[in-house]
Design an enzyme around this catalytic site. Structure first.
Site, PDB file in Angstrom:
ATOM      1  N   HIS A  94      -7.299   0.864  -6.450  1.00 50.95           N
ATOM      2  CA  HIS A  94      -7.460  -0.029  -5.288  1.00 50.95           C
ATOM      3  C   HIS A  94      -8.073  -1.338  -5.800  1.00 50.95           C
ATOM      4  CE1 HIS A  94      -7.657  -1.397  -1.306  1.00 50.95           C
ATOM      5  NE2 HIS A  94      -8.576  -0.608  -0.786  1.00 50.95           N
TER       6      HIS A  94
ATOM      7  N   CYS B 262     -16.365   1.007   0.385  1.00 54.08           N
ATOM      8  CA  CYS B 262     -15.172   0.225   0.741  1.00 54.08           C
ATOM      9  C   CYS B 262     -14.808   0.376   2.213  1.00 54.08           C
ATOM     10  CB  CYS B 262     -14.003   0.612  -0.165  1.00 54.08           C
ATOM     11  SG  CYS B 262     -13.360   2.272   0.090  1.00 54.08           S
TER      12      CYS B 262
ATOM     13  N   ARG C 182       0.879  -1.195   0.000  1.00 55.31           N
ATOM     14  CA  ARG C 182       0.000   0.000   0.000  1.00 55.31           C
ATOM     15  C   ARG C 182       0.902   1.225   0.000  1.00 55.31           C
ATOM     16  NH1 ARG C 182      -5.307   1.333   3.556  1.00 55.31           N
ATOM     17  NH2 ARG C 182      -6.091  -0.010   1.902  1.00 55.31           N
TER      18      ARG C 182
ATOM     19  N   ARG D  93     -13.033  -9.017   1.217  1.00 55.47           N
ATOM     20  CA  ARG D  93     -11.615  -8.706   0.984  1.00 55.47           C
ATOM     21  C   ARG D  93     -10.771  -9.960   1.250  1.00 55.47           C
ATOM     22  NH1 ARG D  93      -9.781  -3.476   1.361  1.00 55.47           N
ATOM     23  NH2 ARG D  93      -7.808  -4.401   0.692  1.00 55.47           N
TER      24      ARG D  93
ATOM     25  N   GLN E  76      -9.823  -4.141  -3.634  1.00 55.01           N
ATOM     26  CA  GLN E  76     -11.150  -3.768  -3.143  1.00 55.01           C
ATOM     27  C   GLN E  76     -12.213  -4.079  -4.192  1.00 55.01           C
ATOM     28  OE1 GLN E  76     -12.025  -2.224   0.025  1.00 55.01           O
ATOM     29  NE2 GLN E  76     -13.970  -2.983  -0.719  1.00 55.01           N
TER      30      GLN E  76
ATOM     31  N   ASP F  11     -17.470   6.614  -1.773  1.00 59.10           N
ATOM     32  CA  ASP F  11     -16.224   6.470  -1.012  1.00 59.10           C
ATOM     33  C   ASP F  11     -16.007   7.798  -0.292  1.00 59.10           C
ATOM     34  OD1 ASP F  11     -13.718   5.616  -0.068  1.00 59.10           O
ATOM     35  OD2 ASP F  11     -12.681   6.168  -1.919  1.00 59.10           O
TER      36      ASP F  11
END
Ligand code: CP
Ligand code: NVA
Length: 318
Positions: free
Chosen positions: A128, A264, A101, A292, A131, A224
């Protein structure tokens, strides 16, 4: 050839479906797959904070028979004392997978270029993709299909999630609609790549500033945070500009009957979504968070098998 997952289109449409099928099998038989038996170590490196990504990779690597090595922000030489390429050359002799990340997508590309083992993007400023795999698994569970469904994202349309919905949704053959204010829309290059994928899969892409145009007939409604990691200084200005894109009950009523809501997480109730929606009957955000784990286990197994690095993948990959 070593396979990496740096953005959503690194999987072909057929491969994405294969990973989602494997994820469903792994979810049904949670401790039955051991491609990391040895145990092989998988490194999970964080330059930004995390809850879901950290817990799901740690648990998932352990469940695959492996040993998770979690590296918290600032703990390694990477980024301040040592180059990405030297780091990749060193650690890829020691671990089976590198999960990272970070901020710049270019850093992930450099890591992959110099790594002997798969590199997985666990969130960058641009994408991402882990996700989105979890989201697609969740949508498939609740709606029974992906191709042909209309997936709508409202809010910061220039962020990593919007980009990944464009690429990952198009790969799944979905009709992806992205709505955000002027100045916060996806880059032309991302739209073009999504459009190309959609042409292959029968999906479609719509980018608009009009949330109502996006919402009509939506099967899936998503938002988001308006303030991604690294943008904290812009919080006040963003709260103003994104307000018309809040997912409220009125917005959900414009979607199709039975539409589901995804986020998410982490979520900010009263900003990008009302509590009534995220805590209401249309919300599947906790299934999404759990997925996930299953999606990433399948992704790791798939990349290792395709890279000819796994010894014990009990899958239908062949
Ligand atoms: N959705 C997600 O990636 O959450 P974390 O930032 O907590 O990992
Ligand atoms: N867009 C958000 C996603 C967090 C999981 C961020 O980058 O902070």
């Amino acid at each position: 050839m070593v396979r990496h997952f740096l953005k959503d289109t690194d999987l072909t449409p057929a491969e994405q479906a294969q990973v989602l099928d494997l994820a469903a099998s792994m979810k049904a038989d949670r401790y039955g797959y051991k491609p990391l038996a040895g145990p092989q170590t998988a490194a999970v490196i964080f330059d930004k904070t995390s809850t879901r990504t950290r817990f799901s990779f740690h648990a998932g690597i352990a469940e695959l028979g492996g040993n998770p090595l979690i590296v918290n922000p600032g703990e390694a030489q990477l980024g301040h004392k040592e180059t990405i390429s030297d780091t990749a050359k060193v650690i890829s002799r020691m671990v089976s997978t590198i999960i990272w990340r970070t901020y710049a997508q270019a850093g992930l590309e450099e890591m992959a270029q110099h790594s002997r083992v798969p590199v997985i993007n666990a969130l960058s400023d641009d994408y991402h993709p882990c996700q989105i795999l979890a989201d697609l698994l969740t949508i498939r569970e609740h709606k029974g299909q992906l191709a042909g469904l209309t997936m709508v994202y409202l809010g910061d349309a220039a962020n990593n999630m919007a980009n990944s919905y464009l690429l990952g949704g198009a790969t799944a053959g979905m009709h992806v609609r992205i709505a955000g204010p002027d100045g916060y829309l996806p880059a032309d290059s991302v739209i073009a790549e999504a459009q190309q994928r959609a042409t292959e899969t029968g999906g479609s892409i719509l980018v608009t500033t009009d949330p109502d145009q996006a919402l009509v007939g939506a099967d899936v409604v998503i938002t988001d945070t308006w303030v991604s990691m690294g943008q904290e200084d812009e919080k006040e200005a963003r709260a103003q500009v994104f307000k018309p894109y809040t997912v409220t009950s009125e917005a959900m009523n414009k979607a199709a009957d039975g539409a589901i809501f995804l986020h998410c997480l982490p979520a900010y109730r009263g900003y990008e979504v009302t509590a009534e929606v995220i805590d209401g009957p249309a919300s599947v955000v906790f299934d999404e968070a759990e997925n996930r784990l299953h999606a990433q286990k399948a992704l790791m197994a798939f990349l290792l098998a395709e890279s000819k690095l796994a010894t014990d993948v009990r899958t239908a990959l062949s």
